[in-house]
Design an enzyme around this catalytic site. Structure first.
Site, PDB file in Angstrom:
ATOM      1  N   LYS A 132       2.060   1.903  -5.210  1.00 57.05           N
ATOM      2  CA  LYS A 132       2.464   1.444  -6.382  1.00 57.05           C
ATOM      3  C   LYS A 132       1.586   1.774  -7.672  1.00 57.05           C
ATOM      4  CE  LYS A 132       2.487  -2.576  -4.310  1.00 57.05           C
ATOM      5  NZ  LYS A 132       2.220  -2.205  -2.907  1.00 57.05           N
TER       6      LYS A 132
ATOM      7  N   GLN B 292       1.849  -6.347  -3.017  1.00 59.71           N
ATOM      8  CA  GLN B 292       2.451  -6.401  -1.863  1.00 59.71           C
ATOM      9  C   GLN B 292       3.967  -5.575  -1.620  1.00 59.71           C
ATOM     10  OE1 GLN B 292       1.456  -9.711  -3.283  1.00 59.71           O
ATOM     11  NE2 GLN B 292      -0.328  -8.750  -2.913  1.00 59.71           N
TER      12      GLN B 292
ATOM     13  N   GLY C 280      -4.548  -4.449  -3.740  1.00 60.57           N
ATOM     14  CA  GLY C 280      -5.371  -3.355  -4.280  1.00 60.57           C
ATOM     15  C   GLY C 280      -4.611  -2.041  -4.495  1.00 60.57           C
ATOM     16  N   HIS C 281      -4.551  -1.981  -5.617  1.00 60.49           N
ATOM     17  CA  HIS C 281      -4.005  -0.693  -6.166  1.00 60.49           C
ATOM     18  C   HIS C 281      -4.813   0.312  -6.697  1.00 60.49           C
ATOM     19  CE1 HIS C 281      -0.186  -3.597  -7.263  1.00 60.49           C
ATOM     20  NE2 HIS C 281      -0.345  -3.636  -5.764  1.00 60.49           N
TER      21      HIS C 281
ATOM     22  N   ASP D 242       0.794  -1.097   0.000  1.00 53.90           N
ATOM     23  CA  ASP D 242       0.123  -0.015   0.111  1.00 53.90           C
ATOM     24  C   ASP D 242       0.702   1.337  -0.099  1.00 53.90           C
ATOM     25  OD1 ASP D 242      -2.167  -1.637  -0.022  1.00 53.90           O
ATOM     26  OD2 ASP D 242      -1.990  -1.759   2.383  1.00 53.90           O
TER      27      ASP D 242
HETATM   28  P1  GDP Z   1      -0.744   0.119  -3.558  1.00 58.43           P
HETATM   29  O1  GDP Z   1      -1.360  -1.054  -3.146  1.00 58.43           O
HETATM   30  O2  GDP Z   1       0.855   0.371  -3.222  1.00 58.43           O
HETATM   31  O3  GDP Z   1      -0.973   0.726  -5.010  1.00 58.43           O
HETATM   32  O4  GDP Z   1      -1.330   1.491  -2.681  1.00 58.43           O
HETATM   33  P2  GDP Z   1      -2.769   1.560  -2.365  1.00 58.43           P
HETATM   34  O5  GDP Z   1      -3.599   2.218  -3.348  1.00 58.43           O
HETATM   35  O6  GDP Z   1      -3.328   0.216  -1.517  1.00 58.43           O
HETATM   36  O7  GDP Z   1      -2.775   2.782  -1.538  1.00 58.43           O
HETATM   37  C1  GDP Z   1      -2.322   3.879  -1.526  1.00 58.43           C
HETATM   38  C2  GDP Z   1      -3.241   4.968  -1.254  1.00 58.43           C
HETATM   39  O8  GDP Z   1      -2.696   6.342  -1.142  1.00 58.43           O
HETATM   40  C3  GDP Z   1      -4.336   5.187  -2.365  1.00 58.43           C
HETATM   41  O9  GDP Z   1      -5.750   5.668  -1.896  1.00 58.43           O
HETATM   42  C4  GDP Z   1      -3.884   6.159  -3.108  1.00 58.43           C
HETATM   43  O10 GDP Z   1      -4.887   6.923  -3.822  1.00 58.43           O
HETATM   44  C5  GDP Z   1      -3.260   7.139  -2.205  1.00 58.43           C
HETATM   45  N1  GDP Z   1      -2.188   7.961  -2.742  1.00 58.43           N
HETATM   46  C6  GDP Z   1      -1.016   7.601  -3.687  1.00 58.43           C
HETATM   47  N2  GDP Z   1      -0.041   8.512  -3.577  1.00 58.43           N
HETATM   48  C7  GDP Z   1      -0.644   9.519  -2.860  1.00 58.43           C
HETATM   49  C8  GDP Z   1      -0.081  10.902  -2.168  1.00 58.43           C
HETATM   50  O11 GDP Z   1       0.878  11.213  -2.774  1.00 58.43           O
HETATM   51  N3  GDP Z   1      -0.731  11.449  -1.397  1.00 58.43           N
HETATM   52  C9  GDP Z   1      -1.867  11.139  -0.930  1.00 58.43           C
HETATM   53  N4  GDP Z   1      -2.570  12.007  -0.281  1.00 58.43           N
HETATM   54  N5  GDP Z   1      -2.582   9.985  -1.273  1.00 58.43           N
HETATM   55  C10 GDP Z   1      -1.779   9.287  -2.265  1.00 58.43           C
HETATM   56  P1  IMO Z   2      -0.825  -4.366  -1.920  1.00 57.42           P
HETATM   57  O1  IMO Z   2      -0.609  -4.826  -3.541  1.00 57.42           O
HETATM   58  C1  IMO Z   2      -0.737  -4.706   2.185  1.00 57.42           C
HETATM   59  C2  IMO Z   2      -0.976  -8.739   3.692  1.00 57.42           C
HETATM   60  C3  IMO Z   2      -2.046  -9.158   4.510  1.00 57.42           C
HETATM   61  C4  IMO Z   2      -1.513 -10.176   5.409  1.00 57.42           C
HETATM   62  C5  IMO Z   2      -0.398 -10.807   4.679  1.00 57.42           C
HETATM   63  C6  IMO Z   2      -0.947 -12.061   4.162  1.00 57.42           C
HETATM   64  O2  IMO Z   2      -2.033  -3.400  -2.399  1.00 57.42           O
HETATM   65  O3  IMO Z   2       0.074  -3.533  -1.630  1.00 57.42           O
HETATM   66  P2  IMO Z   2      -2.510 -12.979   1.967  1.00 57.42           P
HETATM   67  O4  IMO Z   2      -3.881 -12.608   1.732  1.00 57.42           O
HETATM   68  O5  IMO Z   2      -1.349 -12.432   0.853  1.00 57.42           O
HETATM   69  O6  IMO Z   2      -2.160 -14.120   2.598  1.00 57.42           O
HETATM   70  O7  IMO Z   2      -2.156 -11.938   3.313  1.00 57.42           O
HETATM   71  O8  IMO Z   2       0.077  -9.769   3.607  1.00 57.42           O
HETATM   72  N1  IMO Z   2      -0.935  -8.236   2.253  1.00 57.42           N
HETATM   73  C7  IMO Z   2      -1.206  -6.935   1.963  1.00 57.42           C
HETATM   74  N2  IMO Z   2      -1.006  -5.744   2.906  1.00 57.42           N
HETATM   75  N3  IMO Z   2      -0.902  -4.594   0.865  1.00 57.42           N
HETATM   76  C8  IMO Z   2      -1.113  -5.615   0.001  1.00 57.42           C
HETATM   77  O9  IMO Z   2      -1.122  -5.512  -1.384  1.00 57.42           O
HETATM   78  C9  IMO Z   2      -1.326  -7.084   0.399  1.00 57.42           C
HETATM   79  N4  IMO Z   2      -1.440  -8.176   0.092  1.00 57.42           N
HETATM   80  C10 IMO Z   2      -1.318  -8.973   1.240  1.00 57.42           C
HETATM   81  O10 IMO Z   2      -2.883  -8.039   5.145  1.00 57.42           O
HETATM   82  O11 IMO Z   2      -0.970  -9.669   6.274  1.00 57.42           O
HETATM   83 MG    MG Z   3      -3.098  -1.610  -1.750  1.00 58.47          MG
END
Ligand code: GDP
Ligand code: IMO
Ligand code: MG
Length: 465
Positions: free
Chosen positions: A25, A236, A52-53, A22
């Site tokens: 990416k 991840q 979850g991207h 999270d």
């Molecule tokens: P990922 O799994 O690495 O793709 O990240 P996620 O999407 O799960 O979580 C990142 C969150 O931060 C998302 O809600 C993005 O919209 C948000 N986000 C990404 N870059 C920025 C930033 O520079 N500032 C803010 N406020 N939000 C951001």
């Molecule tokens: P993105 O790509 C954050 C965590 C789960 C748990 C552990 C194992 O959005 O960054 P799993 O379901 O893979 O067996 O869970 O890994 N986890 C993540 N945490 N971002 C993710 O993906 C994750 N995918 C799995 O919360 O601790």
């Molecule tokens: Mg994510």
């Protein structure tokens, strides 16, 4: 360098999360994707719909789980051999993409990717439940049982769906799973529920049958030989890698850049330096050690047991500068909207941990970094960074074998925070932010190529310092 030499210089660029996932990416990949051409390629090489991207496109928010985050660009997109694919989830996900975006002709899937079956989801949730307090906190998407079936050498793969014995093989493996659920976990499968899940699964299989099936290595070679760019979108984070993360609180795939080679079936020399994505602070969903967590154990338990509605009741207006670190962590979560994109769980929050970041940068050969969410710090008086650990009285900047079985005292350095919001500085960064970034670049020996100042693709300040 002549053109032929240049072609051979071309390497895959992995985009890898340097923390516990999270990190942003999705936005990083979408940003690069917008400048790619139709012969360039974006691949996923591991993981499944546990990812979850989040990206913003035309002022609308999308969360991708299986489909690469570059889907709104022109490049080819590929679901690689190292992935686990829930076909029902893949089909559902395609429905959220607006009709005017033509992506199916650009999408291909590896025949080697593992299929996540309905019973994998049951095995995941039932085994987590029986672990009680020892649970990993998985996303419940069947990831670990799917990869387990790979190493047990009985998994069903995308390529299998084209053989006449597929349904027979599916039924045999489902029976084995049902048996395990009963004998190992005392769980009797609800037949009606399973049938409904199976309907969705086979609808998904029919959907996958109509997609382009391509060997990952072949599609990669074609792009590299044609001198095109390839982005490998990590899912991840490095600290969740199945071997080098904080075992057993990890996912079940190789999330680090070495996973690109095994996840696509290509030689490691085709994988170039990574772009590492890090937040200006740290979050974690699920269980496991987190040395710099604001509120420590209290926060870990709170985030495990509570939902956002509970938190809003107890902390209607959390103060980022409260004397109580737990409240600071809640404020960070609220300001950063740190709620799981896949699970809706509260993400645990804390400060950047340099020993862990250095480790992740080294593992991935991340020569360029992106720092996201610096804007979330706007309302804090200072930003803290853990520079060292004190372990048994010794000051170290390396990490121990097992973080959860080691008494760690983090050593922090504080940096003052700018006045107002980052958006008040006309696309530049205030001197306080620059000081912080320069400190990180020096300590981490890597370039921060841009800083995120908001969730949308254009909310960034590019490197100019
Ligand atoms: P990922 O799994 O690495 O793709 O990240 P996620 O999407 O799960 O979580 C990142 C969150 O931060 C998302 O809600 C993005 O919209 C948000 N986000 C990404 N870059 C920025 C930033 O520079 N500032 C803010 N406020 N939000 C951001
Ligand atoms: P993105 O790509 C954050 C965590 C789960 C748990 C552990 C194992 O959005 O960054 P799993 O379901 O893979 O067996 O869970 O890994 N986890 C993540 N945490 N971002 C993710 O993906 C994750 N995918 C799995 O919360 O601790
Ligand atoms: Mg994510």
């Amino acid at each position: 360098m002549n053109k032929t030499e240049q072609k051979h210089q071309n390497k895959i660029t992995p985009i890898i999360g340097l923390q516990w996932g999270d990190e942003g990416k999705g936005k990083g990949v979408a940003r690069i994707a917008s400048s790619l051409s139709k012969k360039d390629l974006i691949v996923r090489f591991q993981g499944g719909n546990n990812a979850g991207h989040t990206i913003w496109h035309d002022s609308k928010c999308y969360v991708f789980h299986l489909i690469p985050s570059g889907v709104f660009g022109k490049a080819q997109i590929h679901l690689g051999a190292g992935m686990v694919i829930d076909p029902a989830s893949l089909k559902d996900e395609t429905k959220v993409i607006p009709k005017n975006v033509s992506f199916i002709p650009r999408l291909s899937v590896s025949p080697h990717a593992i299929l996540t079956m309905p019973t994998h989801l049951l095995l995941d949730s039932v085994s987590e439940k029986t672990k009680g307090k020892k649970k990993i906190g998985s996303t419940g998407k069947g990831i670990s049982p799917s990869y387990t079936d790979l190493t047990l050498r009985r998994a069903l793969r995308v390529g299998d769906i084209f053989y006449p014995d597929f349904k027979k093989k599916y039924a045999a493996l489902t029976r084995e799973h049902i048996n395990t659920l009963l004998t190992s976990f005392g769980h009797k499968v609800d037949v009606k529920d399973l049938k409904a899940r199976e309907k969705r699964f086979f609808d998904g299989i029919n959907f996958v049958k109509n997609l382009k099936i391509r060997e990952s290595a072949q599609i990669v070679d074609e792009a590299l030989e044609g001198g095109h760019q390839i982005i490998a979108e990590g899912a991840q984070g490095s600290l969740l890698d199945v071997r080098f993360g904080h075992f057993p609180f990890v996912t079940s795939s190789h999330t680090i850049s070495a996973g690109v080679a095994t996840g696509l079936g290509i030689p490691p020399e085709k994988v170039g330096p990574a772009i590492g994505i890090m937040k200006a602070y740290v979050t974690k969903v699920g269980e496991g050690p987190f040395p710099t967590e604001l509120g420590g154990k209290r926060s870990a338990v709170w985030c495990r047991d509570k939902k956002l509605v509970d938190e809003k009741k107890k902390y209607p207006d959390p103060n980022p500068n409260s004397k109580d670190e737990m409240e600071q962590g809640v404020a960070l979560r609220r300001l950063g909207n740190e709620i799981g994109a896949t699970t809706g769980r509260l993400r645990r929050t804390g400060w950047i941990d340099l020993p862990l970041l250095k480790h992740a940068i080294k593992m991935n050969n991340a020569t360029r970094l992106v720092m996201t969410k610096l804007d979330v710090i706007n309302n804090f008086e200072s930003i803290k960074v853990c520079t060292h650990y004190i372990i048994k009285g010794k000051k170290l900047d390396t990490i121990p074998f097992d973080l959860s079985r080691t008494e760690i005292e983090p050593v922090y350095t504080s940096f003052p925070v700018w006045k107002g919001n980052l958006s008040d500085y006309n696309g530049k960064l205030p001197k306080e932010a620059l000081n912080y970034i320069k400190f990180l670049e020096k300590t981490l020996s890597a370039d921060i190529i841009y800083v995120g100042t908001g969730p949308e693709e254009h909310h960034v300040v590019e490197k100019y310092w």
